[in-house]
Scaffold this motif. Structure first.
Motif, PDB file in Angstrom:
ATOM      1  N   TYR A   1      12.174  -5.818   0.926  1.00  0.00           N
ATOM      2  CA  TYR A   1      11.366  -5.361   2.048  1.00  0.00           C
ATOM      3  C   TYR A   1      11.642  -3.901   2.367  1.00  0.00           C
ATOM      4  CZ  TYR A   1       8.009  -7.543   5.091  1.00  0.00           C
ATOM      5  OH  TYR A   1       6.832  -7.954   5.647  1.00  0.00           O
ATOM      6  N   LEU A   2      12.893  -3.518   2.253  1.00  0.00           N
ATOM      7  CA  LEU A   2      13.232  -2.118   2.520  1.00  0.00           C
ATOM      8  C   LEU A   2      12.541  -1.202   1.522  1.00  0.00           C
ATOM      9  CD1 LEU A   2      17.036  -2.300   3.366  1.00  0.00           C
ATOM     10  CD2 LEU A   2      15.144  -1.909   4.925  1.00  0.00           C
TER      11      LEU A   2
ATOM     12  N   ARG B   1       6.134  -7.114  14.175  1.00  0.00           N
ATOM     13  CA  ARG B   1       7.505  -6.586  14.275  1.00  0.00           C
ATOM     14  C   ARG B   1       8.069  -6.849  15.658  1.00  0.00           C
ATOM     15  NH1 ARG B   1       8.044  -1.877   9.922  1.00  0.00           N
ATOM     16  NH2 ARG B   1       7.102  -3.238   8.387  1.00  0.00           N
TER      17      ARG B   1
ATOM     18  N   ALA C   1      12.149  -4.846   9.983  1.00  0.00           N
ATOM     19  CA  ALA C   1      10.955  -5.056   9.160  1.00  0.00           C
ATOM     20  C   ALA C   1      10.955  -6.402   8.457  1.00  0.00           C
ATOM     21  CB  ALA C   1      10.823  -3.931   8.142  1.00  0.00           C
ATOM     22  N   VAL C   2      12.078  -6.748   7.823  1.00  0.00           N
ATOM     23  CA  VAL C   2      12.075  -7.975   7.021  1.00  0.00           C
ATOM     24  C   VAL C   2      11.889  -9.209   7.898  1.00  0.00           C
ATOM     25  CG1 VAL C   2      14.567  -8.261   7.055  1.00  0.00           C
ATOM     26  CG2 VAL C   2      13.246  -9.245   5.192  1.00  0.00           C
TER      27      VAL C   2
ATOM     28  N   ARG D   1       5.926   3.774   3.550  1.00  0.00           N
ATOM     29  CA  ARG D   1       5.996   4.782   4.589  1.00  0.00           C
ATOM     30  C   ARG D   1       6.523   6.118   4.098  1.00  0.00           C
ATOM     31  NH1 ARG D   1       8.601   3.553   9.919  1.00  0.00           N
ATOM     32  NH2 ARG D   1      10.382   2.874   8.702  1.00  0.00           N
TER      33      ARG D   1
ATOM     34  N   LYS E   1       9.842  -1.872   0.004  1.00  0.00           N
ATOM     35  CA  LYS E   1       8.429  -1.888   0.378  1.00  0.00           C
ATOM     36  C   LYS E   1       8.174  -0.883   1.510  1.00  0.00           C
ATOM     37  CE  LYS E   1       5.666  -5.225   2.801  1.00  0.00           C
ATOM     38  NZ  LYS E   1       4.233  -5.401   2.713  1.00  0.00           N
ATOM     39  N   GLU E   2       9.062  -0.900   2.482  1.00  0.00           N
ATOM     40  CA  GLU E   2       8.963   0.062   3.587  1.00  0.00           C
ATOM     41  C   GLU E   2       8.965   1.486   3.063  1.00  0.00           C
ATOM     42  OE1 GLU E   2       8.080  -1.584   6.649  1.00  0.00           O
ATOM     43  OE2 GLU E   2       9.365   0.049   7.370  1.00  0.00           O
TER      44      GLU E   2
ATOM     45  N   GLU F   1      13.102  -0.057  10.372  1.00  0.00           N
ATOM     46  CA  GLU F   1      13.276  -0.616   9.025  1.00  0.00           C
ATOM     47  C   GLU F   1      14.234  -1.804   9.053  1.00  0.00           C
ATOM     48  OE1 GLU F   1      14.279   2.307   9.948  1.00  0.00           O
ATOM     49  OE2 GLU F   1      16.416   2.451   9.555  1.00  0.00           O
TER      50      GLU F   1
ATOM     51  N   THR G   1      15.977   6.004   5.347  1.00  0.00           N
ATOM     52  CA  THR G   1      16.920   6.233   6.433  1.00  0.00           C
ATOM     53  C   THR G   1      18.327   5.883   5.975  1.00  0.00           C
ATOM     54  OG1 THR G   1      16.825   3.991   7.261  1.00  0.00           O
ATOM     55  CG2 THR G   1      15.178   5.529   8.113  1.00  0.00           C
TER      56      THR G   1
ATOM     57  N   SER H   1      -4.143  -7.725  -1.163  1.00  0.00           N
ATOM     58  CA  SER H   1      -4.513  -6.318  -1.107  1.00  0.00           C
ATOM     59  C   SER H   1      -6.023  -6.135  -1.319  1.00  0.00           C
ATOM     60  CB  SER H   1      -3.730  -5.516  -2.140  1.00  0.00           C
ATOM     61  OG  SER H   1      -3.846  -6.110  -3.393  1.00  0.00           O
TER      62      SER H   1
ATOM     63  N   MET I   1      18.849   2.135   5.553  1.00  0.00           N
ATOM     64  CA  MET I   1      18.292   1.594   4.301  1.00  0.00           C
ATOM     65  C   MET I   1      19.303   1.782   3.176  1.00  0.00           C
ATOM     66  SD  MET I   1      14.467   3.000   3.993  1.00  0.00           S
ATOM     67  CE  MET I   1      13.054   2.175   4.665  1.00  0.00           C
TER      68      MET I   1
ATOM     69  N   ARG J   1       0.863  -1.191   0.000  1.00  0.00           N
ATOM     70  CA  ARG J   1       0.000   0.000   0.000  1.00  0.00           C
ATOM     71  C   ARG J   1       0.892   1.231   0.000  1.00  0.00           C
ATOM     72  NH1 ARG J   1      -5.024  -2.367   1.764  1.00  0.00           N
ATOM     73  NH2 ARG J   1      -4.484  -4.393   2.603  1.00  0.00           N
TER      74      ARG J   1
END
Ligand code: FAD
Ligand code: SF4
Ligand code: SF4
Lengths: 353, 427, 508
Positions: free
Chosen positions: B53-54, C64, C51-52, B61, B56-57, C48, B65, C410, B68, B4
């Motif tokens: 995943y990063l 998390r 996160a993974v 969001r 995706k973050e 972050e 950072t 989704s 990342m 999203r």
């Protein structure tokens, strides 16, 4: 089933009332072992009459049997459909075999009885009827309590029903005999282990090594050529393996006065132990039977040194040492889960205070 | 996986593409096993699944950072992970977005930005680089070992462009940035080998670096400018049918040229031309392979009965070749065709650690990978290492024990010798 | 029905909360302590960075963690455990994170302990035929290390390129060759590791038998809830000198199922016996065109191995049986490369589903083989009812099914629907005499179905077993064993939903 359950609960109640312990027995085929002798303060609970095959599905490769059933009977039934118990449990009752955790010579190839247990029904020391595992080969739901119970000698409860995995019977079986000493036989085992040969059993005693081959007709014939040795006549061979499987015969039953028989489980590739008198080696040398003077306690240490463990087979107990440290404590706590009052007796570990 | 996107990015042209890739990833973790940096560092963030995943973050969001960025930086862009992904995630697209957006959002401290910008500038300016290499070579004996390694030892030889009479095909040759300075022999070899089979190649005036260096450093706009310049230089002759397309002797450049269409997507003037040219770009191995049959006779002298092979070579396929372009086994076939004995190394899917500017910016990791690769290559017992990309060639020379050549050079030598022999006999 | 999805979901969430309330730690304070005691290279805590680690191979379930620890050696593992014990922080071990049941799903206020850096093969002994490896070594890496000696490690989960031996031990992983060779528990000799308090334990024995109770099989398949494994000694087997792999195409899944039964009934125990339906074949073929016939209703892979004479004897029998049971096309792999391709396709089958759908949910029930046809029909009916497509991949030889339910996370409500679909398949498996998980474990995913398969007393024993190793239940809390309130809740919901009319059928 209800009948067994209520009988079990009665025994527990009786023991509680009279301050006694409960010992489970099947066909009493292991009664000759010192740790299977009954104490005076024990209530005996017999599974002897709880017999019968509950389910057998040859195409699903399993059989579910009541604990009191004779192993021989199960094997006969399997043989009719061309199947067998590859791990060759000891004679006696199915429950007794499972509780002892013993496997016969075939374990060298097919794995131990512990591996072949798919499920059990258990009556525990709190009187609960429990079922763990199931009838399918692959099953990882919940902790594998079914295999925990294997080899618990009645300490975790009375096994009422067992499901074993079965195998198609090999088309050809042949036994070869070699004249060789212990060291030579063990070295031979080291050479055989990494090779893809249709081997199914290994037994050395008294200057002779017996190797059993099992598999397809041609595979066995080729294997026989590859390993050499003298072929043993079928009936004689069968008698030999039966004896090894039952631990019936000289090395085990005729222990000289003043001596003690020990069984050592050692890692593969362990050279001769050079201790006492070696009577027999099984399963590629991972099981050794030795005779030492009674009262000689150094065996425990010697076994530990080579990365194995010892089991005293005759004389006074304890016959096996409990593991120390964190693992020992875990075992104690586990026992309390199944037997909160500490009413169940059995097994070669001696009795805890 | 579900994604999203943050409203911050709504309407951005890269968003749809990256969302698609992110959603395709089912988080199975198969790719981690093929990732060199994960193997060395053992943190999933230094593996493809973690980097995905990063991103995706980042997309969800809208935050970037420092840490990342550090994990994006450590990625070699070797694309080994793509080859092992059953779900078909095009990882390089994902990480490209991560890099571009983090560059845009500017989280790097000034010094780092300066260092990276400076590196891109040096590397992609041939005149500057030539000067630096010249100086470097002179002072090489006095340099600290780490630096000395990076300076190519040999001075380039003078060479002539072979003339092809009545060529059957004509192609543009990508000139590139580093290679013409430190190893002009490679393009010479290409011209020689292709000349023998009647293919003429030439540089186009006004063309230059393909832009990959800038792109992988997240400097997308600079890369686009370079791409535009190249397309402008190549297009007229291509459109007129005089040149069949573009061929590159560095597989990294070839892989990047292939994606020109996407890079210049939306460019009103050159967008379409870029897409067409991108499709008509070949790695030199693909072009040579088209004429492999004709080349093969050139190995004959080396092994008269056609069986015996002379010289043992191990081919280290650059990641851009095997994972990026998906060209596997082609170069090996060409080398064997001219009589080399090609041996296989263990772990031949692993990156050597060069990865363009990576070898400078992530020296520690690059060196570890380079040394490991050097050992596995030496263990094959080969006498020479062949590769197909200038970056790998320099890196392997710096950290390995065997001499390293571009495979074209090895082929060209045999071909030239054979030509000479034929000529002598005619005389 | 929408209500019930909600109820199921909220029940799950509540249970996690329940589990976590026990360990509600002062986050900031704990983190500060962790940071003070553990080196920076070992600890990750930024949002972050963690996160993974929020999920494993089942990304529908996410949480998390407070922090992630990445110890570099055994001593550091112990250190991390000791620090967590002192602070009363829950710990979740993690291997490669390929688990499919949310087994490595973190605990919100807990630490994820990754064993991935412990990736050294310590010893391969070609005479004793074993390999001693650290927990983070990949499954395939063991066989690769053993290959030079002509040996191999038998259990080969489809994820073997990536999954770790520690994770295999924790899940008692199976594979495509376990009908003949058995699963992880049959091949692990000894396991070393720590209890959650950081006390060292050695379970099992290289002497092949274990004295006392069978603690090794208890820990194998314990889903990381009894001990943290750091070192494993596995048995290696001689590589069979001859292998043949057959690919057969059938016009119906039922016919393929019958062929499987016939092969086993003939006394042949093939090394591998795998089935894929049309949908999964199509998905695989887009990943790597390995040449599976795309128009077949079912594709069967059957591998026989052993000595050349054995294989020569068995192969014609297998071919014969396949033909007589209606195989439309039968192909024997011509060489090792083609054989590897046949298997590569099968092993990539799950993630390849990602090519046809954004998400998939892999179910893992085992049923007696004879019930295969019945089960497949039931699944087909459920596809209609739930409005979701399902691909079928099975370990046909041992009745382990992997229906892959396709959904799009989704889209509102799709995951919940997929989850309920999966739950129904599992409960049907139990009713047919099977089990809710054959190899992927219960984890966080199938915890409700544990209420169906086990009685209250049996579950109480599980809690007891766990407490014997871990008094506070700090290691991987909230997994595998459902609490009583949860089961009561779930039972009520099922009665209302009426999805399962056969809850009271006798089992076993
Ligand atoms: C595409 C795909 C195909 C698969 N195919 C199969 C298959 O054919 N057969 C099969 O059995 N499985 C299969 N799986 C499931 C999965 O790969 C296995 O369960 C595997 O054993 C998990 O290993 P891991 O290292 O990824 O463990 P993780 O997923 O990281 O962890 C799994 C569990 O083990 C625990 N754990 C991990 N390491 C340790 C340790 N060192 N000590 C204690 N506990 C630990 C974790 O706490 C968790 O509960 C598949 C998965 C995928 C994605
Ligand atoms: S491109 Fe290479 S370094 Fe980057 S994530 Fe993929 S495998 Fe790892
Ligand atoms: S292999 Fe592909 S689908 Fe699987 S985690 Fe990696 S990128 Fe995602």
């Amino acid at each position: 089933m209800e009948e067994v359950v209520s009988r079990w609960r009665e025994s527990l109640a009786e023991a509680r009332a009279r301050g006694k312990m409960v010992r489970v027995v099947g066909k009493d085929s292991k009664g000759w072992l010192p740790w299977c002798r009954r104490g005076a303060d024990e209530v005996v609970f017999s599974m002897q009459d709880w017999q019968g095959v509950v389910r057998y599905e040859p195409s699903e490769l399993f059989v579910t049997v009541r604990a009191g059933t004779d192993v021989a009977e199960v094997e006969e039934m399997l043989a009719e459909r061309g199947q067998w118990l590859g791990f060759e449990p000891p004679p006696g009752s199915v429950g007794g075999a499972t509780a002892s955790g013993w496997s016969g010579p075939g374990a060298w190839r097919y794995g131990s009885l512990r591996g072949a247990v798919l499920g059990v029904r258990l009556l525990d020391g709190a009187g609960r009827l429990l079922r763990f595992g199931g009838e399918v080969i692959k099953n990882v739901a919940g902790f594998d309590v079914a295999r925990l119970v294997v080899g618990s000698w009645g300490r975790l409860g009375a096994i009422v029903e067992v499901t074993w995995r079965v195998w198609p019977k090999p088309a050809a079986v042949r036994t070869l005999c070699f004249e060789m000493g212990e060291g030579e036989a063990l070295a031979f085992a080291d050479r055989l282990r990494p090779r893809a040969l249709p081997l199914s059993a290994f037994f050395w005693s008294n200057g002779r090594l017996w190797l059993r081959l099992a598999g397809g007709e041609r595979a066995v014939a080729h294997g026989r050529e590859e390993v050499g040795g003298e072929e043993v006549e079928e009936e004689m061979a069968a008698a030999l393996w039966r004896q090894v499987r039952a631990l019936d015969g000289e090395p085990w039953r005729a222990v000289p006065e003043g001596m003690a028989l020990w069984r050592l489980a050692v890692p593969p590739g362990t050279p001769p132990l050079g201790m006492g008198k070696i009577l027999a080696c099984e399963r590629g040398g991972t099981v050794r039977w030795v005779l030492v003077p009674a009262g000689e306690e150094g065996v425990w240490k010697r076994a530990e040194e080579v990365g194995g463990w010892a089991w005293r087979w005759t004389g006074e107990g304890p016959w096996q040492q409990r593991r120390q440290g964190a693992v020992g404590e875990i075992e104690e706590r586990l026992q309390a889960v199944f037997d909160p009052e500490g009413r169940l007796s059995g097994g070669p570990w001696g009795r805890e205070e | 996986m579900e994604v999203r996107a943050a409203s911050l990015f709504a309407g951005r042209n890269w968003l749809k593409g990256v969302e698609e890739e992110l959603r395709r990833c089912v988080h199975c973790g198969f790719c981690t096993a093929s990732c060199p940096t994960y193997r060395l560092l053992g943190d999933e963030l230094d593996g493809p699944r973690g980097r995905i995943y990063l991103v995706k973050e980042l997309v969800e969001r809208g935050v970037v950072t420092r840490s990342m960025v550090r994990h994006f930086d450590r990625c070699l862009t070797c694309r080994a992970c793509e080859r092992s992904c059953p779900s078909g995630v095009q990882y390089h697209r994902v990480v490209a977005v991560g890099r571009a957006v983090s560059e845009e959002m500017g989280v790097r401290p000034f010094f780092e930005r300066w260092r990276r910008g400076g590196l891109a500038w040096w590397v992609t300016h041939r005149a500057l680089l030539r000067w630096a290499v010249g100086v470097g070579r002179t002072v090489r004996p006095f340099l600290p070992k780490g630096l000395a390694r990076l300076v190519p030892p040999r001075a380039p030889r003078e060479w002539q462009w072979p003339s092809v009479s009545e060529p059957r095909e004509r192609w543009w040759l990508l000139e590139g940035c580093v290679q013409p300075v430190v190893r002009p022999e490679v393009d010479q070899a290409a011209a020689t080998v292709l000349g023998v089979v009647g293919v003429e190649v030439a540089y186009a005036r006004g063309s230059g670096c393909c832009g990959a260096v800038d792109f992988h450093l997240g400097r997308v706009e600079v890369a686009r400018a370079r791409a535009r310049a190249n397309v402008r230089a190549w297009w007229p002759a291509f459109a007129a049918g005089e040149r069949k397309g573009v061929v590159a002797t560095a597989s990294g450049c070839a892989a990047f040229l292939r994606e020109y269409g996407e890079l210049l997507e939306g460019d009103e003037v050159w967008g379409e031309a870029a897409a067409v040219l991108g499709r008509e770009t070949l790695d030199v191995s693909e072009l040579v392979a088209r004429f492999a049959g004709e080349l093969r006779r050139h190995g004959r002298e080396e092994h008269p009965n056609g069986r015996e092979r002379r010289g043992k070579v191990v081919f280290q396929a650059p990641c851009s070749l095997q994972h990026g372009l998906g060209i596997v086994g082609v170069v090996e076939g060409l080398l064997e065709g001219v009589g080399w004995q090609v041996v296989k190394a263990d772990d031949d899917r692993w990156c050597c650690g060069s990865a363009g500017t990576y070898s400078v910016l992530e020296r520690g990791l690059a060196a570890r990978l380079g040394r490991e690769k050097g050992e596995t290559l030496a263990a094959t017992g080969a006498e020479v290492v062949a590769t197909a990309n200038i970056g790998c060639l320099l890196h392997l020379s710096a950290y390995g024990r065997l001499p390293v050549r571009h495979w074209l050079e090895l082929v060209a030598e045999r071909v030239a010798r054979e030509e000479e022999r034929v000529a002598r006999r005619r005389r | 029905m929408g209500r019930d999805w909600e109820a199921m979901l909220s029940a799950r969430v509540r249970a996690w909360e329940e589990g976590e309330r026990l360990f509600r730690v002062e986050r900031e304070e704990t983190l500060a302590q962790l940071r003070a005691t553990l080196p920076r290279e070992v600890l990750r805590w930024q949002p972050e960075e963690v996160a993974v680690y929020e999920c494993d191979g089942l990304p529908a379930l996410r949480e998390r963690p407070l922090a992630v620890a990445l110890p570099r050696d055994t001593a550091e593992v112990q250190e991390v455990l000791r620090v967590c014990a002192r602070l009363g922080v829950p710990v979740v071990a993690r291997g490669a994170g390929t688990g499919l049941s949310g087994g490595a799903l973190p605990c919100r206020d807990g630490v994820v302990l990754s064993l991935a850096r412990l990736n050294r093969v310590l010893e391969v002994d070609p005479v004793r035929c074993w390999a001693r490896v650290e927990a983070g070594v990949r499954n395939l890496a063991i066989s690769e290390a053993a290959a030079t000696f002509g040996l191999f490690y038998a259990p080969d989960p489809s994820s073997q390129v990536a999954c770790t031996i520690g994770g295999n031990v924790a899940e008692n992983a199976g594979g495509v060759h376990c009908l003949k060779y058995g699963v992880t528990v049959h091949h692990v000799l000894e396991v070393r590791g720590f209890t959650v308090d950081g006390e060292e334990v050695v379970l099992g024995s290289t002497a092949e038998e274990e004295p006392g109770f069978g603690l090794l099989p208890l820990v194998v398949g314990s889903e990381g809830m009894l001990a943290v494994v750091t070192e494993v000694t596995v048995r290696l087997l001689p590589t069979p000198p001859a292998v043949e792999c057959v690919l057969a195409a059938f016009d119906s899944v039922r016919a393929a199922g019958e062929a499987v039964a016939a092969i086993i009934a003939a006394g042949i125990v093939p090394a591998g016996l795998e089935m894929m339906d049309r949908g999964s074949v199509a998905a695989v073929e887009t990943f790597m065109p390995v040449g599976y016939p795309k128009d077949a209703a079912a594709v069967l892979l059957c591998e026989v191995d052993g000595r050349p004479e054995e294989v020569e004897e068995e192969l014609p029998q297998v071919l014969d049986l396949l033909h007589t049971h209606g195989a439309r096309e039968v192909r024997v792999a011509r060489n090792a490369q083609e054989r590897a391709q046949f298997w590569a396709g099968r092993k990539a089958a799950f993630p390849a589903a990602g090519r046809v759908s954004p998400d998939y949910y892999c179910v893992d029930g085992t049923i007696p083989r004879r019930a295969l046809g019945e089960m497949l029909e039931a699944i087909a009916e459920m596809e209609q009812r739930y409005g979701l497509r399902c691909l079928n991949v099975f370990h046909a030889g041992d009745g382990n099914l992997h229906p892959l339910i396709l959904f799009d996370g989704s889209r509102e409500g799709e995951w919940e629907r997929a989850e309920a679909f999966g739950a129904e398949i599992l409960e049907r498996s139990v009713a047919l005499g099977g089990t809710i998980t054959g190899e992927h474990g219960v984890g966080a995913e199938k915890i409700n179905q544990m209420c169906v398969q086990f009685s209250r007393e049996e579950r109480a024993v599980f809690f007891g077993v766990r407490a014997a190793f871990d008094r506070d239940g700090r290691l991987n809390p909230g997994k595998m064993i459902p609490s009583l309130p949860r089961c009561v809740e779930y039972g009520r919901m099922r009665v209302r939903g009426g999805a399962l009319p056969f809850a009271n059928l006798p089992r076993f």
